[in-house]
Design a protein around this motif. Structure first.
Motif, PDB file in Angstrom:
ATOM      1  N   ALA A  38      -8.158  19.545  39.257  1.00  0.00           N
ATOM      2  CA  ALA A  38      -9.608  19.703  39.463  1.00  0.00           C
ATOM      3  C   ALA A  38      -9.831  20.372  40.808  1.00  0.00           C
ATOM      4  O   ALA A  38      -9.647  19.766  41.844  1.00  0.00           O
ATOM      5  CB  ALA A  38     -10.297  18.348  39.423  1.00  0.00           C
ATOM      6  N   GLN A  39     -10.215  21.618  40.800  1.00  0.00           N
ATOM      7  CA  GLN A  39     -10.439  22.354  42.030  1.00  0.00           C
ATOM      8  C   GLN A  39     -11.789  21.948  42.626  1.00  0.00           C
ATOM      9  O   GLN A  39     -12.775  22.657  42.538  1.00  0.00           O
ATOM     10  CB  GLN A  39     -10.397  23.866  41.755  1.00  0.00           C
ATOM     11  CG  GLN A  39      -9.055  24.405  41.375  1.00  0.00           C
ATOM     12  CD  GLN A  39      -8.055  24.328  42.517  1.00  0.00           C
ATOM     13  OE1 GLN A  39      -8.430  24.465  43.669  1.00  0.00           O
ATOM     14  NE2 GLN A  39      -6.806  24.097  42.201  1.00  0.00           N
ATOM     15  N   LEU A  40     -11.793  20.784  43.258  1.00  0.00           N
ATOM     16  CA  LEU A  40     -12.987  20.295  43.931  1.00  0.00           C
ATOM     17  C   LEU A  40     -12.904  20.724  45.385  1.00  0.00           C
ATOM     18  O   LEU A  40     -11.825  20.925  45.912  1.00  0.00           O
ATOM     19  CB  LEU A  40     -13.080  18.775  43.823  1.00  0.00           C
ATOM     20  CG  LEU A  40     -13.113  18.216  42.400  1.00  0.00           C
ATOM     21  CD1 LEU A  40     -13.099  16.698  42.447  1.00  0.00           C
ATOM     22  CD2 LEU A  40     -14.354  18.704  41.676  1.00  0.00           C
ATOM     23  N   GLY A  41     -14.026  20.805  46.058  1.00  0.00           N
ATOM     24  CA  GLY A  41     -14.082  21.262  47.445  1.00  0.00           C
ATOM     25  C   GLY A  41     -13.062  20.607  48.355  1.00  0.00           C
ATOM     26  O   GLY A  41     -11.898  20.968  48.376  1.00  0.00           O
ATOM     27  N   GLU A  42     -13.479  19.635  49.126  1.00  0.00           N
ATOM     28  CA  GLU A  42     -12.597  18.999  50.093  1.00  0.00           C
ATOM     29  C   GLU A  42     -11.778  17.895  49.443  1.00  0.00           C
ATOM     30  O   GLU A  42     -12.225  17.230  48.534  1.00  0.00           O
ATOM     31  CB  GLU A  42     -13.418  18.418  51.233  1.00  0.00           C
ATOM     32  CG  GLU A  42     -14.165  19.471  52.026  1.00  0.00           C
ATOM     33  CD  GLU A  42     -14.956  18.855  53.154  1.00  0.00           C
ATOM     34  OE1 GLU A  42     -14.593  17.757  53.612  1.00  0.00           O
ATOM     35  OE2 GLU A  42     -15.931  19.471  53.559  1.00  0.00           O
ATOM     36  N   ARG A  43     -10.574  17.703  49.952  1.00  0.00           N
ATOM     37  CA  ARG A  43      -9.692  16.641  49.460  1.00  0.00           C
ATOM     38  C   ARG A  43      -9.700  15.488  50.453  1.00  0.00           C
ATOM     39  O   ARG A  43      -9.879  15.689  51.652  1.00  0.00           O
ATOM     40  CB  ARG A  43      -8.271  17.155  49.304  1.00  0.00           C
ATOM     41  CG  ARG A  43      -8.156  18.264  48.287  1.00  0.00           C
ATOM     42  CD  ARG A  43      -6.720  18.685  48.156  1.00  0.00           C
ATOM     43  NE  ARG A  43      -6.650  19.879  47.328  1.00  0.00           N
ATOM     44  CZ  ARG A  43      -5.614  20.673  47.292  1.00  0.00           C
ATOM     45  NH1 ARG A  43      -4.559  20.428  48.025  1.00  0.00           N
ATOM     46  NH2 ARG A  43      -5.608  21.724  46.515  1.00  0.00           N
ATOM     47  N   ASP A  44      -9.458  14.287  49.949  1.00  0.00           N
ATOM     48  CA  ASP A  44      -9.340  13.134  50.826  1.00  0.00           C
ATOM     49  C   ASP A  44      -8.058  13.254  51.643  1.00  0.00           C
ATOM     50  O   ASP A  44      -7.040  13.737  51.167  1.00  0.00           O
ATOM     51  CB  ASP A  44      -9.306  11.831  50.023  1.00  0.00           C
ATOM     52  CG  ASP A  44     -10.657  11.495  49.418  1.00  0.00           C
ATOM     53  OD1 ASP A  44     -11.677  11.916  49.990  1.00  0.00           O
ATOM     54  OD2 ASP A  44     -10.681  10.806  48.392  1.00  0.00           O
ATOM     55  N   VAL A  45      -8.104  12.791  52.859  1.00  0.00           N
ATOM     56  CA  VAL A  45      -6.961  12.837  53.755  1.00  0.00           C
ATOM     57  C   VAL A  45      -6.220  11.507  53.672  1.00  0.00           C
ATOM     58  O   VAL A  45      -6.832  10.448  53.612  1.00  0.00           O
ATOM     59  CB  VAL A  45      -7.429  13.091  55.205  1.00  0.00           C
ATOM     60  CG1 VAL A  45      -6.264  13.035  56.173  1.00  0.00           C
ATOM     61  CG2 VAL A  45      -8.142  14.420  55.302  1.00  0.00           C
ATOM     62  N   GLN A  46      -4.895  11.572  53.662  1.00  0.00           N
ATOM     63  CA  GLN A  46      -4.093  10.352  53.629  1.00  0.00           C
ATOM     64  C   GLN A  46      -3.749   9.954  55.058  1.00  0.00           C
ATOM     65  O   GLN A  46      -3.341  10.787  55.862  1.00  0.00           O
ATOM     66  CB  GLN A  46      -2.814  10.550  52.830  1.00  0.00           C
ATOM     67  CG  GLN A  46      -2.076   9.252  52.618  1.00  0.00           C
ATOM     68  CD  GLN A  46      -0.927   9.409  51.662  1.00  0.00           C
ATOM     69  OE1 GLN A  46      -0.087  10.265  51.863  1.00  0.00           O
ATOM     70  NE2 GLN A  46      -0.889   8.584  50.645  1.00  0.00           N
ATOM     71  N   THR A  47      -3.943   8.678  55.362  1.00  0.00           N
ATOM     72  CA  THR A  47      -3.659   8.168  56.698  1.00  0.00           C
ATOM     73  C   THR A  47      -2.709   6.980  56.611  1.00  0.00           C
ATOM     74  O   THR A  47      -2.742   6.216  55.650  1.00  0.00           O
ATOM     75  CB  THR A  47      -4.938   7.715  57.414  1.00  0.00           C
ATOM     76  OG1 THR A  47      -5.593   6.714  56.634  1.00  0.00           O
ATOM     77  CG2 THR A  47      -5.891   8.874  57.639  1.00  0.00           C
ATOM     78  N   VAL A  48      -1.859   6.851  57.626  1.00  0.00           N
ATOM     79  CA  VAL A  48      -0.956   5.711  57.753  1.00  0.00           C
ATOM     80  C   VAL A  48      -1.306   5.021  59.067  1.00  0.00           C
ATOM     81  O   VAL A  48      -1.323   5.664  60.116  1.00  0.00           O
ATOM     82  CB  VAL A  48       0.524   6.148  57.778  1.00  0.00           C
ATOM     83  CG1 VAL A  48       1.438   4.956  57.968  1.00  0.00           C
ATOM     84  CG2 VAL A  48       0.871   6.892  56.505  1.00  0.00           C
TER      85      VAL A  48
END
Length: 87
Positions: A38-48
């Motif tokens: 799904a080419q949606l705008g911004e992606r969620d960022v993964q954080t540790v």
């Protein structure tokens, strides 16, 4: 056992780091797959994140892997009060 500490305690930090690397790698693979589907705008960022949680005199080192607001993985290890290492 050398220096009075079991071998498992010595390798525990390496195990925590390896777990984090696997969790991050898996999460990044999932993000790439979602981006292709799904080419949606911004992606969620993964954080540790790592934090020391204390309840009374018991301390734990906790690691949380999140994508956006979703928790992907969480792990807590007891901190040895004498050596400062994780159990």
């Amino acid at each position: 056992m050398r220096n009075g500490r079991p071998y498992a305690i010595k390798i525990a930090p390496a195990a925590v780091i390896a777990f984090a690397a696997l969790a991050v790698g898996y999460g990044l693979g999932e993000l790439a797959q979602l981006g292709e589907q799904a080419q949606l705008g911004e992606r969620d960022v993964q954080t540790v994140t790592q934090e020391v949680r204390q309840t009374g005199d018991v301390k734990r080192l906790c690691m949380t892997v999140k994508t956006g607001e979703r928790i992907d993985a969480m792990s807590c290890e007891l901190i040895d009060p004498l050596s400062g290492g994780v159990k």
